[in-house]
Design a protein around this motif. Structure first.
Motif, PDB file in Angstrom:
ATOM      1  N   LEU A   1       0.844  -1.186   0.000  1.00 15.93           N
ATOM      2  CA  LEU A   1       0.000   0.000   0.000  1.00 15.93           C
ATOM      3  C   LEU A   1       0.885   1.243   0.000  1.00 15.93           C
ATOM      4  O   LEU A   1       2.027   1.201   0.488  1.00 15.93           O
ATOM      5  N   ASP A   2       0.348   2.340  -0.522  1.00 16.02           N
ATOM      6  CA  ASP A   2       1.116   3.578  -0.484  1.00 16.02           C
ATOM      7  C   ASP A   2       0.918   4.264   0.864  1.00 16.02           C
ATOM      8  O   ASP A   2       0.268   3.729   1.774  1.00 16.02           O
ATOM      9  N   ALA A   3       1.447   5.454   0.999  1.00 19.62           N
ATOM     10  CA  ALA A   3       1.379   6.153   2.285  1.00 19.62           C
ATOM     11  C   ALA A   3      -0.042   6.496   2.693  1.00 19.62           C
ATOM     12  O   ALA A   3      -0.307   6.742   3.879  1.00 19.62           O
ATOM     13  N   TYR A   4      -0.970   6.499   1.727  1.00 15.42           N
ATOM     14  CA  TYR A   4      -2.357   6.854   2.018  1.00 15.42           C
ATOM     15  C   TYR A   4      -3.285   5.645   1.979  1.00 15.42           C
ATOM     16  O   TYR A   4      -4.503   5.791   1.944  1.00 15.42           O
ATOM     17  N   GLY A   5      -2.711   4.446   1.958  1.00 16.85           N
ATOM     18  CA  GLY A   5      -3.514   3.226   1.991  1.00 16.85           C
ATOM     19  C   GLY A   5      -4.032   2.766   0.650  1.00 16.85           C
ATOM     20  O   GLY A   5      -4.849   1.843   0.602  1.00 16.85           O
ATOM     21  N   GLN A   6      -3.572   3.360  -0.461  1.00 16.55           N
ATOM     22  CA  GLN A   6      -3.998   2.929  -1.787  1.00 16.55           C
ATOM     23  C   GLN A   6      -3.098   1.794  -2.278  1.00 16.55           C
ATOM     24  O   GLN A   6      -1.896   1.786  -2.010  1.00 16.55           O
ATOM     25  N   PRO A   7      -3.664   0.827  -3.008  1.00 20.35           N
ATOM     26  CA  PRO A   7      -2.868  -0.347  -3.406  1.00 20.35           C
ATOM     27  C   PRO A   7      -1.856  -0.022  -4.496  1.00 20.35           C
ATOM     28  O   PRO A   7      -2.119   0.756  -5.421  1.00 20.35           O
ATOM     29  N   LEU A   8      -0.693  -0.646  -4.378  1.00 22.54           N
ATOM     30  CA  LEU A   8       0.355  -0.611  -5.392  1.00 22.54           C
ATOM     31  C   LEU A   8       0.580  -2.026  -5.913  1.00 22.54           C
ATOM     32  O   LEU A   8       0.015  -2.995  -5.394  1.00 22.54           O
ATOM     33  N   ASP A   9       1.429  -2.156  -6.929  1.00 25.24           N
ATOM     34  CA  ASP A   9       1.750  -3.486  -7.445  1.00 25.24           C
ATOM     35  C   ASP A   9       2.416  -4.336  -6.363  1.00 25.24           C
ATOM     36  O   ASP A   9       3.274  -3.837  -5.614  1.00 25.24           O
ATOM     37  N   PRO A  10       2.052  -5.615  -6.244  1.00 26.21           N
ATOM     38  CA  PRO A  10       2.720  -6.487  -5.267  1.00 26.21           C
ATOM     39  C   PRO A  10       4.212  -6.588  -5.553  1.00 26.21           C
ATOM     40  O   PRO A  10       4.661  -6.413  -6.696  1.00 26.21           O
ATOM     41  N   CYS A  11       4.968  -6.898  -4.508  1.00 22.59           N
ATOM     42  CA  CYS A  11       6.419  -7.005  -4.656  1.00 22.59           C
ATOM     43  C   CYS A  11       6.885  -8.365  -4.148  1.00 22.59           C
ATOM     44  O   CYS A  11       6.124  -9.104  -3.502  1.00 22.59           O
ATOM     45  N   HIS A  12       8.132  -8.689  -4.406  1.00 20.62           N
ATOM     46  CA  HIS A  12       8.727  -9.940  -3.958  1.00 20.62           C
ATOM     47  C   HIS A  12       8.949  -9.874  -2.441  1.00 20.62           C
ATOM     48  O   HIS A  12       9.241  -8.809  -1.893  1.00 20.62           O
ATOM     49  N   PRO A  13       8.826 -11.004  -1.723  1.00 17.35           N
ATOM     50  CA  PRO A  13       9.046 -10.989  -0.268  1.00 17.35           C
ATOM     51  C   PRO A  13      10.409 -10.442   0.136  1.00 17.35           C
ATOM     52  O   PRO A  13      10.526  -9.767   1.170  1.00 17.35           O
ATOM     53  N   ALA A  14      11.456 -10.705  -0.664  1.00 17.99           N
ATOM     54  CA  ALA A  14      12.779 -10.191  -0.317  1.00 17.99           C
ATOM     55  C   ALA A  14      12.806  -8.663  -0.362  1.00 17.99           C
ATOM     56  O   ALA A  14      13.411  -8.012   0.501  1.00 17.99           O
ATOM     57  N   ARG A  15      12.122  -8.080  -1.337  1.00 18.55           N
ATOM     58  CA  ARG A  15      12.070  -6.619  -1.405  1.00 18.55           C
ATOM     59  C   ARG A  15      11.275  -6.061  -0.227  1.00 18.55           C
ATOM     60  O   ARG A  15      11.624  -5.013   0.333  1.00 18.55           O
ATOM     61  N   ALA A  16      10.210  -6.742   0.160  1.00 22.63           N
ATOM     62  CA  ALA A  16       9.432  -6.286   1.314  1.00 22.63           C
ATOM     63  C   ALA A  16      10.280  -6.299   2.579  1.00 22.63           C
ATOM     64  O   ALA A  16      10.197  -5.370   3.406  1.00 22.63           O
ATOM     65  N   ARG A  17      11.116  -7.318   2.741  1.00 22.68           N
ATOM     66  CA  ARG A  17      11.985  -7.374   3.918  1.00 22.68           C
ATOM     67  C   ARG A  17      12.988  -6.224   3.922  1.00 22.68           C
ATOM     68  O   ARG A  17      13.288  -5.642   4.974  1.00 22.68           O
ATOM     69  N   ARG A  18      13.518  -5.893   2.742  1.00 22.67           N
ATOM     70  CA  ARG A  18      14.469  -4.785   2.670  1.00 22.67           C
ATOM     71  C   ARG A  18      13.798  -3.455   3.002  1.00 22.67           C
ATOM     72  O   ARG A  18      14.385  -2.604   3.683  1.00 22.67           O
TER      73      ARG A  18
END
Length: 452
Positions: free
Chosen positions: A4-21
């Motif tokens: 989600l963006d800073a205002y709670g709007q959805p963005l494209d999903p990302c890889h779990p490794a990128r989410a951890r970073r």
């Protein structure tokens, strides 16, 4: 992972490794535990370029497969897989028990009640609660996914089996089904499901099965689906044009079972067919682009890409596609558990209240079903316990984890991760590859697929 963006709007999903970073760098925070959703602190959807995602739905009587995927030039890449387990059977059983209680009260004349017999009508399009539950839970998760990902389109199987291809003498409309590449897939899949993928005569499994006429055509038998079964090669050749009564004369129990099962419709298919229009209308009401397909088309797509049979992979292969490049190796299993009960008593086998429950559902800020993490510093239960909590008025809770039930955890050690939402969550590995794609050929985190 959903983003989600800073205002709670959805963005494209990302890889779990990128989410951890992103979490480690402090650029994102956890917005939801299960399914895992992160929220970026320094990005807005208006300043981002998004490719969008689509949802595939494979409706089922007991399980519904949901796949979130990205599609480009008819090539699909699976992003997230969900297996939704329905509780229609539990709803049916509870309604049966309730009707038995009411029937007893009416017959015993315990109190006056105006007679009601045939003066109750049902509105047009009415569904039994056990069937409506399947539509409601599916729509609930489609709504959730639209809040977590930029969903642009939905692909859904409108019927479990195309009834036109199952009826003799009723050709399908459209050039695609006129003896084309899908010819025979509907009937074969229906018969395999109806006869549990084993020979109707000897019960053999894990062997090639042929379609056999129970009453041979040479003896007046028809091509209707009720006169067809699946048989192994040996039984099919031994029976040949012999009447089924003669072929099974020395096995009367098998004969009775075959004749009875031939007339019995596939119950799961009947439940899906009963809800297909309601689900379709509900999906069109979301404003998304909705495309429909049949179960035979889904199986044909899987045969071309070499994907094994699974609810989530069926959802990934719904509709028009050329190739499937990859799919997630882990499936989120979502089980509909309900939100508890309004009743504050428990009844005995005669229907009389015997056990009084607490009048409040919240104890020390927790409710039964909340996802919690308990960190116990010392004692027999020392350690970290994560799972669903069952509250007690004493403040000593029980937590059901993956390893079992841990009892007697004091509330001061318990921290809330996620409020109960009527679902239980678990994960399991996705179905492995077929022989054409060895396990070492996939990208980490995904299974790869391709055309045969």
């Amino acid at each position: 992972m959903f983003v989600l963006d800073a205002y709670g709007q959805p963005l494209d999903p990302c890889h779990p490794a990128r989410a951890r970073r992103l979490l480690a760098a402090g650029r994102a925070v956890v917005a939801r535990h299960t399914p895992f959703v992160i929220r970026l602190r320094d990005r807005a959807a208006a300043n981002s370029t998004m490719q969008g995602a689509q949802v595939g739905i494979d409706p089922g009587s007991r399980h519904t497969g949901i796949a979130v995927f990205a599609e480009r030039d008819a090539n699909r890449t699976g992003l997230y897989s969900i297996q939704l387990d329905h509780r229609g059977g539990a709803i049916r059983d509870k309604l049966t028990v309730r009707s038995q209680y009411r029937r007893r009260r009416r017959s015993k004349n315990l109190r006056y009640r105006a007679p009601r017999f045939l003066n109750r009508t049902k509105p047009k399009g009415w569904l039994a609660p056990s069937l409506k539950h399947r539509v409601d839970t599916t729509m609930s998760w489609v709504s959730r996914l639209t809040r977590w990902a930029p969903i642009t389109a939905v692909h859904v199987e409108k019927v479990a089996f195309d009834t036109h291809t199952l009826s003799a003498g009723r050709p399908l409309e459209g050039v695609e089904y006129q003896q084309g590449t899908l010819y025979g897939y509907e009937a074969r899949e229906y018969l395999l499901a109806k006869w549990s993928r084993k020979c109707a005569y000897c019960g053999a499994t894990d062997t090639p099965l042929n379609i056999d006429h129970i009453h041979p055509r040479s003896r007046g038998g028809s091509d209707r689906i009720s006169n067809l079964c699946v048989a192994c090669i040996g039984c099919n050749q031994a029976k040949n044009a012999t009447s089924v009564e003669v072929f099974l004369a020395d096995r009367p129990k098998v004969l009775a079972r075959v004749l009875a099962q031939a007339k019995t419709p596939l119950r799961d298919a009947a439940a899906v067919n009963s809800t297909r229009w309601t689900l379709w209308w509900a999906l069109t009401g979301t404003g998304l682009s909705v495309a429909t397909s049949s179960g035979g088309r889904t199986k044909w797509n899987r045969s071309r890409t070499g994907a094994p049979k699974a609810h989530t992979l069926d959802a990934l292969h719904v509709g028009d596609l050329d190739t499937v490049s990859a799919w997630p190796h882990t499936v989120l299993v979502v089980t509909a558990t309900g939100r508890g009960t309004y009743a504050r008593t428990r009844t005995d086998k005669y229907g009389f209240p015997r056990l009084a429950l607490p009048r409040t559902k919240t104890i020390r800020g927790f409710q039964t079903g909340d996802l919690v993490r308990a960190i116990v510093p010392s004692g027999k239960k020392a350690g970290v316990h994560t799972g669903r909590v069952a509250i007690r008025s004493t403040g000593s809770f029980n937590i059901r984890t993956r390893n079992g039930l841990v009892q007697g955890i004091h509330h001061r050690h318990v921290g809330l991760l996620q409020r109960a939402d009527g679902y239980g969550y678990a994960t399991h590995p996705e179905t492995r590859h077929c022989a054409a794609f060895p396990p070492g050929s996939e990208e980490p985190g995904f299974h790869t697929g391709g055309n045969r």
